[in-house]
Design a protein around this motif. Sequence first.
Motif: not given
Length: 192
Positions: A113-124
Amino acid sequence: MTQLVLASTSIFRQQLLEKLQLPFVCEAPDVDETPLENESAEALVCRLAQAKAAAVARHHQQALVIGSDQVAVLDGQIIGKPLNHQNAIQQLKNSSGRSITFLTGLCLHNSATGEQQTVCEPFRVHFRTLDDAQIERYLQAEQPYQCAGSFKSEGLGISLFEKLEGDDPNSLIGLPLIRLIKLLQRQGVDVP
């Protein structure tokens, strides 16, 4: 089930993805990882995760392709892999008694489908105050020269920390599985 492809040759990411007990294949993405001028660390990891997934998706007609990228940030500056002993000593000295934020970009690309799901996950990661002898003993034991921040949290590197802060400890190793499961569920893949 749609084919699952990990756009990475990282043994660490492969081991993490194996935890989900889903069949997958790996393919190396051919992506220039050079940061753009004035690009934030968060924008960089998201852009590279998307680029890696899209590059590999071109070779698979009906696949869900996982792209991921990670940087470590100290005092607003990206720190990379030390690559050698001397650089690792300096990174750990700089981190001693301080905190590093790891940002992991994650993209799930549906090639059909060409669909992209993007997230940015922080970790300290909050480091203990380390002396030179502790740093040297640790580096001799694990030689984490291919790891951003100069440690392996899944090994003896855990001894360097005062505390860890984040939603998913897998993020620190390079693939936020909790977020990935949510992205896969949106594409009709249930885990477990």
